[in-house]
Every structure is written in C-alpha cells, then in structure tokens.
Design an enzyme around this catalytic site. Structure first.
Site, PDB file in Angstrom:
ATOM      1  CG  ASP A  30      18.666  50.890  92.672  1.00 36.90           C
ATOM      2  OD1 ASP A  30      18.869  52.298  91.460  1.00 36.90           O
ATOM      3  OD2 ASP A  30      19.215  50.460  92.736  1.00 36.90           O
ATOM      4  CB  ILE A  31      12.473  47.775  91.515  1.00 37.21           C
ATOM      5  CG1 ILE A  31      11.127  47.911  91.689  1.00 37.21           C
ATOM      6  CG2 ILE A  31      12.803  46.445  90.257  1.00 37.21           C
ATOM      7  CD1 ILE A  31       9.693  48.611  90.385  1.00 37.21           C
ATOM      8  CG  ASN A  44       6.623  38.177  78.371  1.00 38.76           C
ATOM      9  OD1 ASN A  44       5.665  37.793  79.260  1.00 38.76           O
ATOM     10  ND2 ASN A  44       7.426  38.461  77.804  1.00 38.76           N
ATOM     11  CB  VAL A  52      11.508  46.187  85.536  1.00 37.78           C
ATOM     12  CG1 VAL A  52      10.389  45.778  85.299  1.00 37.78           C
ATOM     13  CG2 VAL A  52      11.828  46.211  87.040  1.00 37.78           C
ATOM     14  CG  ASP A  53       9.655  39.753  83.198  1.00 32.97           C
ATOM     15  OD1 ASP A  53       9.359  38.803  84.260  1.00 32.97           O
ATOM     16  OD2 ASP A  53       9.115  39.318  82.564  1.00 32.97           O
ATOM     17  CB  SER A 136       3.689  50.253  78.608  1.00 33.05           C
ATOM     18  OG  SER A 136       2.840  49.073  78.690  1.00 33.05           O
ATOM     19  N   GLY A 138       8.892  51.154  78.842  1.00 34.62           N
ATOM     20  CA  GLY A 138      10.615  50.618  78.272  1.00 34.62           C
ATOM     21  C   GLY A 138      10.550  50.136  77.072  1.00 34.62           C
ATOM     22  CB  VAL A 139      10.850  46.579  75.852  1.00 36.87           C
ATOM     23  CG1 VAL A 139      10.365  45.358  74.835  1.00 36.87           C
ATOM     24  CG2 VAL A 139      12.259  45.994  76.199  1.00 36.87           C
ATOM     25  CE1 TYR A 140       6.077  44.268  75.643  1.00 38.51           C
ATOM     26  CE2 TYR A 140       4.526  44.534  77.500  1.00 38.51           C
ATOM     27  CZ  TYR A 140       5.328  44.035  76.366  1.00 38.51           C
ATOM     28  OH  TYR A 140       5.141  42.240  76.068  1.00 38.51           O
TER      29      TYR A 140
HETATM   30  N1  APR Z   1      14.085  49.114  88.408  1.00 34.76           N
HETATM   31  C1  APR Z   1      13.458  49.209  87.961  1.00 34.76           C
HETATM   32  N2  APR Z   1      12.801  50.335  86.916  1.00 34.76           N
HETATM   33  C2  APR Z   1      13.278  49.481  86.015  1.00 34.76           C
HETATM   34  C3  APR Z   1      14.915  48.373  86.109  1.00 34.76           C
HETATM   35  C4  APR Z   1      14.883  48.484  87.362  1.00 34.76           C
HETATM   36  N3  APR Z   1      15.692  47.053  87.413  1.00 34.76           N
HETATM   37  N4  APR Z   1      14.966  48.275  84.916  1.00 34.76           N
HETATM   38  C5  APR Z   1      13.978  48.091  83.876  1.00 34.76           C
HETATM   39  N5  APR Z   1      13.273  49.408  84.778  1.00 34.76           N
HETATM   40  C6  APR Z   1      12.688  50.635  84.031  1.00 34.76           C
HETATM   41  C7  APR Z   1      12.520  51.177  82.833  1.00 34.76           C
HETATM   42  O1  APR Z   1      13.402  51.715  82.705  1.00 34.76           O
HETATM   43  C8  APR Z   1      10.950  50.903  82.573  1.00 34.76           C
HETATM   44  O2  APR Z   1      10.928  52.870  82.235  1.00 34.76           O
HETATM   45  O3  APR Z   1      10.697  50.280  84.450  1.00 34.76           O
HETATM   46  C9  APR Z   1      10.582  50.542  82.909  1.00 34.76           C
HETATM   47  C10 APR Z   1       9.870  48.846  82.269  1.00 34.76           C
HETATM   48  O4  APR Z   1      10.987  49.192  81.567  1.00 34.76           O
HETATM   49  P1  APR Z   1      10.764  47.734  80.776  1.00 34.76           P
HETATM   50  O5  APR Z   1      11.447  46.257  82.053  1.00 34.76           O
HETATM   51  O6  APR Z   1      10.801  47.427  79.513  1.00 34.76           O
HETATM   52  O7  APR Z   1       9.178  46.872  80.515  1.00 34.76           O
HETATM   53  P2  APR Z   1       7.949  47.625  79.253  1.00 34.76           P
HETATM   54  O8  APR Z   1       8.045  48.470  79.105  1.00 34.76           O
HETATM   55  O9  APR Z   1       6.920  47.303  80.041  1.00 34.76           O
HETATM   56  O10 APR Z   1       7.903  45.962  78.643  1.00 34.76           O
HETATM   57  C11 APR Z   1       7.493  44.662  78.903  1.00 34.76           C
HETATM   58  O11 APR Z   1       9.899  44.353  78.584  1.00 34.76           O
HETATM   59  O12 APR Z   1      10.933  42.922  81.109  1.00 34.76           O
HETATM   60  C12 APR Z   1      10.346  43.028  79.230  1.00 34.76           C
HETATM   61  O13 APR Z   1       9.656  40.504  79.575  1.00 34.76           O
HETATM   62  C13 APR Z   1       9.507  42.596  80.180  1.00 34.76           C
HETATM   63  O14 APR Z   1       8.726  42.024  77.130  1.00 34.76           O
HETATM   64  C14 APR Z   1       8.360  42.475  78.466  1.00 34.76           C
HETATM   65  C15 APR Z   1       8.297  43.659  78.373  1.00 34.76           C
END
Ligand code: APR
Length: 200
Positions: A30-31, A44, A52-53, A136, A138-140
């Site tokens: 969506d974003i 990262n 989201v990346d 941060s 999500g994965v973090y």
């Molecule tokens: N639109 C909006 N928000 C999203 C989307 C999307 N399409 N996909 C995921 N998210 C949300 C996740 O649910 C979470 O709440 O974005 C937030 C951040 O999650 P991550 O993408 O996992 O980011 P982060 O926790 O900062 O971890 C960064 O994850 O994507 C990899 O390459 C990136 O290694 C880095 C790590």
C-alpha cells in the site's frame, strides 16, 4: 489514495500547524501507491535489501536498486534520498532504523534520528507531503508502542520548526498492532495538548 485503504485518523492539530494522518493498510504494497512527495523506506545498511523495502523496490522498478548501489550504503539513524522511478511519489527517502536489542543500545536515539533526518531531507527539498512506515517495527523488532511514541513526538517536534514546508505527514500503519499503537499514542498527545491549552 489507496485502492483498499481504511482511513483511521485524519486530524488537524492547531498546535502542530500541519496535518498528521494515520492510514491503516490491509494490503501488502500500500505505501507504494501513495501519491505523496516522499515515501520513506525502512532499509538496511546496504540499501539493497524484504518488508517495506522489498515492496518499494518491486513497485519502483530496477532503476531504484541501480541508484541505491551508487550511494555507498547508509548508517543506522541516517537517511538518503533517491528518485522514485515508477512510484507515484516524487522521491524515496531511505533510512536505516536500529535493530531492537533490548533498548540499552541507543535504539531510541537512533530511531528518533531516522525520523529527524527524513524530515530534514524533506524540508531541504521543500516537499509538502511524506509517508512513513513504522521504521524498525518489522524485521528489526522494535516494540510498537515505544516506536509509535518516538515516531509521533519526533515528527510533531520537527513540524513546529521554522521554515517547515511539509503540510501532510502520513503514518502508514501496517497491521492491527501498529495501528493500535499509533492511535493510542496520538490520543495521548492530543489529550496532553488539550490539557495544556486549557491551562493557558
Ligand atoms: N507498506 C507499509 N508498511 C509495510 C509494508 C508495506 N508494503 N510492508 C511492511 N510494512 C511494515 C511492517 O509491517 C512494519 O510495521 O513496515 C514496518 C517496517 O517493517 P520492515 O520492512 O521489516 O522494516 P524494519 O523493521 O525497519 O527492518 C528493516 O527489513 O525490509 C528489510 O531491507 C530491510 O533489512 C531491512 C529490514
């Protein structure tokens, strides 16, 4: 703006001058469809990374990765801007949030720095709107409540600075836990503002 969006909150605060909008999304990607000046990417350190990346890179096309390769990575807490290619946004601001390691490793300062740096780049470019994911969270692994407090208070503070060109800030809340944390934090801030106004 979104095909399947639920607008959770759209609030004009006289204290913040600008709009803070809360969008709750139910659909992956969506974003990437937001028609805003800047979309923030939670990346990262290599800037070549899922989450989201991955969604942003898929929607923007391969040119985005090519440009990211030229940037030499990005330190945690910092931010770098690129073009947005196939996205409806004008630019992407890539920022690297901290990995949650229990809270005693500078996580709070680093996460606040991400929001500040994105706001600084947006202002430098005289942008009018920006959309943040929950950096941060999500994965973090950053706890949602604490991250929401940092996100909202840091952005609210930036919005009050002189010369601010941003008129709209979107917090894109992916999933119920993040939506709840942001809405509760926003309610607390609104309540505190109301109390302060009453006391003036
Ligand atoms: N639109 C909006 N928000 C999203 C989307 C999307 N399409 N996909 C995921 N998210 C949300 C996740 O649910 C979470 O709440 O974005 C937030 C951040 O999650 P991550 O993408 O996992 O980011 P982060 O926790 O900062 O971890 C960064 O994850 O994507 C990899 O390459 C990136 O290694 C880095 C790590």
């Amino acid at each position: 703006m979104f095909a399947k969006q639920k607008m959770v909150f759209n609030y004009i605060s006289t204290n913040y001058v600008n709009f803070l909008c809360f969008l709750s999304c139910t659909e992956q990607g969506d974003i990437t469809r937001l028609e805003v000046d800047a979309v923030v990417n939670a990346a990262n350190n290599s800037l070549l990374g899922g989450g989201v990346d991955g969604a942003i890179h898929r929607a923007a096309g391969p040119e985005l990765l090519e440009e990211c390769r030229t940037l030499g990575g990005c330190a945690t807490g910092q931010a770098k801007m690129t073009a947005a290619y196939q996205l409806p946004a004008k630019v992407v601001i890539h920022t690297v949030g901290p990995v949650w390691r229990g809270g005693d490793n500078d996580e709070l300062a680093l996460l606040a720095s991400c929001y500040r740096e994105c706001m600084r780049l947006a202002q430098q470019k005289k942008l009018r709107s920006i959309a943040f994911p929950a950096i941060s969270c999500g994965v973090y692994g950053y706890p949602a409540e604490q991250a929401a407090e940092i996100a909202l208070t840091t952005v609210a503070h930036c919005l009050q600075q002189d010369g601010q060109t941003l008129e709209k800030v979107y917090f894109v809340c992916f999933g119920d836990a993040i939506s709840k944390a942001y809405n509760e934090q926003f309610a607390r801030m609104t309540w505190n503002n109301a109390q302060n106004n009453l006391q003036r």
